[in-house]
Design a protein around this motif. Structure first.
Motif, PDB file in Angstrom:
ATOM      1  N   PHE A 118      -8.745   5.671   4.285  1.00 33.80           N
ATOM      2  CA  PHE A 118      -9.017   5.090   2.975  1.00 33.80           C
ATOM      3  C   PHE A 118      -7.852   5.390   2.044  1.00 33.80           C
ATOM      4  CE2 PHE A 118     -10.775   5.329  -1.329  1.00 33.80           C
ATOM      5  CZ  PHE A 118     -11.429   4.105  -1.418  1.00 33.80           C
ATOM      6  N   GLU A 119      -7.281   4.363   1.431  1.00 35.61           N
ATOM      7  CA  GLU A 119      -6.159   4.498   0.502  1.00 35.61           C
ATOM      8  C   GLU A 119      -5.086   5.433   1.083  1.00 35.61           C
ATOM      9  OE1 GLU A 119      -5.779   2.512  -1.738  1.00 35.61           O
ATOM     10  OE2 GLU A 119      -7.446   2.266  -3.126  1.00 35.61           O
ATOM     11  N   PRO A 120      -4.400   4.979   2.149  1.00 33.97           N
ATOM     12  CA  PRO A 120      -3.429   5.836   2.827  1.00 33.97           C
ATOM     13  C   PRO A 120      -2.287   6.300   1.918  1.00 33.97           C
ATOM     14  CG  PRO A 120      -3.177   3.548   3.510  1.00 33.97           C
ATOM     15  CD  PRO A 120      -4.440   3.621   2.718  1.00 33.97           C
ATOM     16  N   THR A 121      -1.865   7.540   2.117  1.00 32.09           N
ATOM     17  CA  THR A 121      -0.754   8.129   1.375  1.00 32.09           C
ATOM     18  C   THR A 121       0.432   8.331   2.322  1.00 32.09           C
ATOM     19  OG1 THR A 121      -1.404  10.397   1.877  1.00 32.09           O
ATOM     20  CG2 THR A 121      -2.425   9.360  -0.057  1.00 32.09           C
ATOM     21  N   SER A 122       1.538   8.839   1.777  1.00 30.58           N
ATOM     22  CA  SER A 122       2.701   9.112   2.613  1.00 30.58           C
ATOM     23  C   SER A 122       2.384  10.175   3.662  1.00 30.58           C
ATOM     24  CB  SER A 122       3.880   9.565   1.742  1.00 30.58           C
ATOM     25  OG  SER A 122       3.534  10.728   0.997  1.00 30.58           O
ATOM     26  N   ALA A 123       1.465  11.106   3.328  1.00 27.50           N
ATOM     27  CA  ALA A 123       1.078  12.137   4.297  1.00 27.50           C
ATOM     28  C   ALA A 123       0.361  11.522   5.490  1.00 27.50           C
ATOM     29  CB  ALA A 123       0.180  13.178   3.624  1.00 27.50           C
ATOM     30  N   HIS A 124      -0.511  10.550   5.233  1.00 29.34           N
ATOM     31  CA  HIS A 124      -1.187   9.851   6.328  1.00 29.34           C
ATOM     32  C   HIS A 124      -0.178   9.099   7.186  1.00 29.34           C
ATOM     33  CE1 HIS A 124      -4.678  10.022   3.383  1.00 29.34           C
ATOM     34  NE2 HIS A 124      -5.145  10.641   4.449  1.00 29.34           N
ATOM     35  N   SER A 125       0.757   8.434   6.536  1.00 36.92           N
ATOM     36  CA  SER A 125       1.765   7.661   7.273  1.00 36.92           C
ATOM     37  C   SER A 125       2.625   8.570   8.136  1.00 36.92           C
ATOM     38  CB  SER A 125       2.641   6.871   6.295  1.00 36.92           C
ATOM     39  OG  SER A 125       1.862   5.928   5.573  1.00 36.92           O
ATOM     40  N   ASN A 300      -8.211   0.047   2.810  1.00 33.24           N
ATOM     41  CA  ASN A 300      -8.228   0.916   3.985  1.00 33.24           C
ATOM     42  C   ASN A 300      -7.158   0.431   4.949  1.00 33.24           C
ATOM     43  OD1 ASN A 300     -10.540   1.771   2.698  1.00 33.24           O
ATOM     44  ND2 ASN A 300     -11.881   1.586   4.475  1.00 33.24           N
ATOM     45  N   ALA A 301      -6.630   1.342   5.749  1.00 33.32           N
ATOM     46  CA  ALA A 301      -5.617   0.958   6.733  1.00 33.32           C
ATOM     47  C   ALA A 301      -5.992   1.516   8.092  1.00 33.32           C
ATOM     48  CB  ALA A 301      -4.241   1.468   6.321  1.00 33.32           C
ATOM     49  N   ALA A 302      -5.675   0.768   9.130  1.00 33.75           N
ATOM     50  CA  ALA A 302      -5.864   1.233  10.498  1.00 33.75           C
ATOM     51  C   ALA A 302      -4.507   1.483  11.127  1.00 33.75           C
ATOM     52  CB  ALA A 302      -6.635   0.207  11.319  1.00 33.75           C
ATOM     53  N   PHE A 303      -4.311   2.706  11.617  1.00 37.50           N
ATOM     54  CA  PHE A 303      -3.116   3.056  12.384  1.00 37.50           C
ATOM     55  C   PHE A 303      -3.527   3.070  13.859  1.00 37.50           C
ATOM     56  CE2 PHE A 303      -2.552   4.953   8.207  1.00 37.50           C
ATOM     57  CZ  PHE A 303      -1.245   4.577   7.882  1.00 37.50           C
TER      58      PHE A 303
END
Length: 331
Positions: A118-125, A300-303
């Motif tokens: 949910f609401e991806p940040t640079s840490a998630h990326s 939201n984003a799916a990796f």
């Protein structure tokens, strides 16, 4: 030193511990962690392809983080939750849980893994890159106030449990044949939803045409304090939970009409805020919802990663290992 427990089935105490962590994260983030199908898999104790990963640290009587792998229609879904008091350790907890979860998938023969954020940040990326994951999907949460300026012109009726189950499953699985989360539902999957506290057949609208179920709009109400996006909201949220038209009835404008039928029901129930989720790549659906007054409120984003099977693991060995782990309750 942090320890990790990997469970293939969850007992009552395990579920209670994880629920406590999820509640703490919801209070801190203003939204409930875990998607609907992962949460139901958790509270059901874990179905085939399930793995719950609980991280513990000395001096804490609760898990400091939780990750879950649940097998979907054609891939594995993965989600990660870190206790708000331990997020300063995300740089180490995140990779540890990610590596362990992907290893579970390797041990079951590999396959696609989708990590929803949910609401991806640079840490998630950065965590996704470290696991060789690429962003493959974007999901919009769209919102509008109620009542709507437009109203449905079709006549729908309420869902009847038992009588409508088979027809609904047929239409749902045809409409979402290529959708990993919503496609391939079974009677068991559907039955789980019907036993949830929020389930209300009066908000489950069925539309019949030419003697067949042509489409449906299934609504869900998030009561104040349990909102899909903000547990502190004072008012209830109404969600267009699942909406679909049988492919044989495409092109008749039923998507808009069924959405309006759902919004009419929610407004008549006293709901003043509506939300829904839609894949950003589905430009036609996004445009339709905009015409109905919805605007994007969150993303939201799916990796995704295509995980190779563990070296030397045959398909038969993979099946045996999974069955053995399930019986033991670990890996």
């Amino acid at each position: 030193m942090r320890s990790l427990e990997i469970k293939r089935d969850m007992g009552d105490d395990d579920i209670a511990q994880v629920t406590h962590l999820l509640d703490a994260a919801a209070r801190a983030d203003g939204r409930r962690p875990l998607s609907d199908h992962l949460y139901l898999d958790l509270v059901s104790g874990g179905l085939d392809g399930f793995a719950g990963l609980l991280a513990f640290e000395p001096g804490h009587d609760h898990p400091v983080a939780y990750a879950q792998v649940s097998k979907g229609n054609a891939s594995h879904a993965f989600e990660l939750v870190v206790h708000p008091h331990h997020r300063y350790e995300m740089a180490t907890i995140g990779p540890e849980l990610m590596d362990a979860a992907l290893d579970v998938v390797r041990g079951e023969g590999g396959g696609l893994v989708n990590w929803w954020v949910f609401e991806p940040t640079s840490a998630h990326s950065e965590l996704a890159r470290s696991a060789a994951m690429e962003q493959t999907r974007t999901l919009y949460q769209m919102r509008r106030t109620l009542p709507s300026e437009r109203h449905a012109t079709i006549t729908t009726r309420a869902f009847v449990a038992g009588a409508d189950d088979e027809a609904w499953l047929h239409v749902n699985n045809r409409a979402f044949a290529d959708h990993d989360e919503q496609g391939g539902w079974t009677a068991e999957t559907f039955g789980q939803r019907q036993h949830e506290d929020w389930f209300d057949p009066a908000g489950f609208h069925m539309y019949e045409r030419d003697g067949r179920l042509a489409g449906f709009c299934w609504t869900k109400v998030h009561r104040a304090g349990h909102s899909a996006s903000d547990p502190s909201r004072e008012g209830d949220d109404g969600e267009i939970y699942v909406i679909a038209v049988d492919p044989d009835f495409h092109g008749l404008g039923l998507g808009s009409e069924l959405t309006l039928a759902g919004l009419d029901h929610l407004a008549a129930s006293g709901i003043t805020s509506a939300l829904l989720y839609v894949d950003a790549a589905n430009e036609g659906a996004v445009a339709m919802y905009r015409k109905l007054g919805f605007e994007v409120a969150a993303t939201n984003a799916a990796f995704t990663a295509d995980v190779a099977p563990r070296p030397g693991l045959t398909a038969a060995a993979s099946t045996t290992a999974a069955a053995t782990a399930t019986e033991r309750g670990d890996t």
